[in-house]
Design a protein around this motif. Structure first.
Motif, PDB file in Angstrom:
ATOM      1  N   THR A 275       5.200  -1.222  -3.321  1.00 37.21           N
ATOM      2  CA  THR A 275       5.875  -1.683  -2.114  1.00 37.21           C
ATOM      3  C   THR A 275       5.315  -1.007  -0.880  1.00 37.21           C
ATOM      4  O   THR A 275       5.185  -1.607   0.183  1.00 37.21           O
ATOM      5  CB  THR A 275       7.383  -1.423  -2.228  1.00 37.21           C
ATOM      6  OG1 THR A 275       7.867  -2.041  -3.414  1.00 37.21           O
ATOM      7  CG2 THR A 275       8.123  -1.968  -1.020  1.00 37.21           C
ATOM      8  N   ALA A 276       4.930   0.273  -1.060  1.00 36.69           N
ATOM      9  CA  ALA A 276       4.355   0.980   0.082  1.00 36.69           C
ATOM     10  C   ALA A 276       2.989   0.423   0.445  1.00 36.69           C
ATOM     11  O   ALA A 276       2.641   0.307   1.628  1.00 36.69           O
ATOM     12  CB  ALA A 276       4.260   2.465  -0.233  1.00 36.69           C
ATOM     13  N   ASN A 277       2.193   0.124  -0.546  1.00 36.16           N
ATOM     14  CA  ASN A 277       0.843  -0.385  -0.295  1.00 36.16           C
ATOM     15  C   ASN A 277       0.805  -1.902  -0.100  1.00 36.16           C
ATOM     16  O   ASN A 277      -0.197  -2.445   0.323  1.00 36.16           O
ATOM     17  CB  ASN A 277      -0.085  -0.011  -1.451  1.00 36.16           C
ATOM     18  CG  ASN A 277      -0.236   1.496  -1.595  1.00 36.16           C
ATOM     19  OD1 ASN A 277      -0.136   2.223  -0.607  1.00 36.16           O
ATOM     20  ND2 ASN A 277      -0.451   1.966  -2.825  1.00 36.16           N
ATOM     21  N   GLY A 278       1.870  -2.549  -0.467  1.00 44.56           N
ATOM     22  CA  GLY A 278       1.892  -4.008  -0.388  1.00 44.56           C
ATOM     23  C   GLY A 278       2.562  -4.589  -1.606  1.00 44.56           C
ATOM     24  O   GLY A 278       2.633  -3.951  -2.668  1.00 44.56           O
ATOM     25  N   TYR A 279       3.100  -5.814  -1.470  1.00 39.04           N
ATOM     26  CA  TYR A 279       3.841  -6.406  -2.582  1.00 39.04           C
ATOM     27  C   TYR A 279       2.923  -6.760  -3.743  1.00 39.04           C
ATOM     28  O   TYR A 279       3.327  -6.730  -4.895  1.00 39.04           O
ATOM     29  CB  TYR A 279       4.577  -7.646  -2.077  1.00 39.04           C
ATOM     30  CG  TYR A 279       5.500  -8.262  -3.100  1.00 39.04           C
ATOM     31  CD1 TYR A 279       6.677  -7.612  -3.463  1.00 39.04           C
ATOM     32  CD2 TYR A 279       5.199  -9.473  -3.702  1.00 39.04           C
ATOM     33  CE1 TYR A 279       7.538  -8.165  -4.393  1.00 39.04           C
ATOM     34  CE2 TYR A 279       6.054 -10.022  -4.639  1.00 39.04           C
ATOM     35  CZ  TYR A 279       7.228  -9.372  -4.981  1.00 39.04           C
ATOM     36  OH  TYR A 279       8.072  -9.909  -5.913  1.00 39.04           O
ATOM     37  N   LEU A 280       1.676  -7.150  -3.483  1.00 44.26           N
ATOM     38  CA  LEU A 280       0.711  -7.540  -4.516  1.00 44.26           C
ATOM     39  C   LEU A 280      -0.386  -6.506  -4.636  1.00 44.26           C
ATOM     40  O   LEU A 280      -0.618  -5.721  -3.700  1.00 44.26           O
ATOM     41  CB  LEU A 280       0.096  -8.905  -4.160  1.00 44.26           C
ATOM     42  CG  LEU A 280       1.043 -10.109  -4.155  1.00 44.26           C
ATOM     43  CD1 LEU A 280       0.314 -11.331  -3.634  1.00 44.26           C
ATOM     44  CD2 LEU A 280       1.597 -10.371  -5.546  1.00 44.26           C
TER      45      LEU A 280
END
Length: 349
Positions: free
Chosen positions: A158-163
């Motif tokens: 979630t911190a780096n991105g959803y995917l």
């Protein structure tokens, strides 16, 4: 009282449907062993066997009832009960001999047809259905999203991105095989930008100036031509006016018919020219037209005093049309034998 076997025919006992079929099968087997075919009498016995007829109708009713009761089960794509019912109906149809049996077969066919149509439409609608939610779930799973991961991994993602970072690259590599695109064009020695060629300067050609002789001769010729046509028209108008005045002075009380004055019975073109030149007399006020007692057009010269008193505002003009057919009809109606206006190259008598 029963008769003896040798004395005559014995009364035939009644049999039910199964006994009749066994009898028919036994007769058929006996006929096969004896080498003879089944005769018309045997077929007639089957047609008249009421027990066999009732059994066939009963089986048809059972098939119709089973289709109506098991309708929901037969609509299932994995259920082949409808095919079995149709095969059983085909077997029964071989023994159909009467109208009641044929009517039951038709009723079964109608019920089976409606059921098959509904089943086919259901299969078609299920085959074309698209579930966007299920497609999104499959797409996320293919792009590397795992919903069974631990909470820590989920927080990190979630911190780096959803995917995942390479999710879209993975989808692009999978999708590029579905499109047949041409390879991109590139230069082996670097880029080359071709500039359009500069526009050529247009050289305007100078027009040749007309010679002095052409300047001097052409306007003179045109001027002479215009003057000659105008003079000829004026002379012809004056000549026609002279004919009108002389004809009017011979008998001032008698009206001059317009058609008798302008029509030349020997030439249609001369008639048109006379109408054309006479119109100048009407326009300039040198002649006037009026209707006589029979509502026919007449023409008469106008004196100089009448021209000054009337003025130009009281004069009216109209358009006259004539064709060769009308010209011939006017000649016959007015009985025109000779032309009042002589041609220009003909001297008056």
């Amino acid at each position: 009282m029963k008769r003896s076997k040798g004395g005559g025919d014995e009364e035939a006992p009644r049999h039910n449907g199964s006994a009749g079929r066994r009898k028919a099968d036994q007769q058929q087997s006996d006929g096969d062993e004896g080498g003879s075919d089944i005769g018309p009498a045997d077929l007639q016995d089957d047609d008249n066997d009421q027990g066999l007829r009732r059994e066939i109708r009963s089986k048809y009713r059972d098939l119709i009832s089973s289709v109506q009761q098991n309708r929901e089960d037969m609509l299932s794509p994995s259920n082949n009960k409808l095919t079995e019912v149709l095969e059983e109906a085909n077997k029964l149809f071989k023994d159909v001999r009467q109208a009641r049996e044929a009517a039951l077969d038709a009723q079964l066919l109608v019920v089976a047809t409606d059921l098959g149509k509904e089943k086919a439409s259901q299969l078609f609608s299920e085959g074309t259905a698209f579930d966007p939610t299920a497609f999104a779930e499959h797409l996320l799973s293919f792009m590397g999203l795992n919903r069974l991961e631990d909470d820590e991994d989920e927080q990190q993602n979630t911190a780096n991105g959803y995917l995942p970072q390479d999710a879209w690259h993975r989808l692009a590599r999978r999708a590029e095989c579905c499109f047949r695109t041409a390879p991109s064009f590139h230069y082996m020695m670097g880029s080359f930008y071709a500039e359009p060629p500069p526009p050529k300067q247009r050289i305007e050609r100078q027009r040749k100036a007309p010679s002095k002789e052409a300047k001097r001769i052409m306007p003179t010729q045109l001027k002479k031509m215009e003057e000659s046509q105008q003079e000829a028209t004026e002379k012809e108008v004056e000549r026609i006016l002279g004919y009108l005045k002389s004809y009017y002075q011979d008998d001032p009380t008698s009206p001059i018919s317009y058609y008798e004055f302008v029509i030349d019975p020997s030439s249609f073109s001369r008639t048109v020219e006379n109408i054309f030149h006479t119109s100048f007399l009407i326009r300039d006020g040198l002649a006037r037209m009026y209707l006589d007692e029979e509502k026919l057009p007449c023409i008469a010269p106008v004196e100089e005093g009448e021209v000054e008193a009337g003025g130009s505002t009281s004069r009216k003009q109209c358009i006259l049309s004539i064709s060769p057919k009308i010209w011939k009809e006017l000649i016959d109606v007015f009985d025109i034998k000779d032309s009042i206006i002589r041609p220009p190259n003909t001297q008056n008598d």
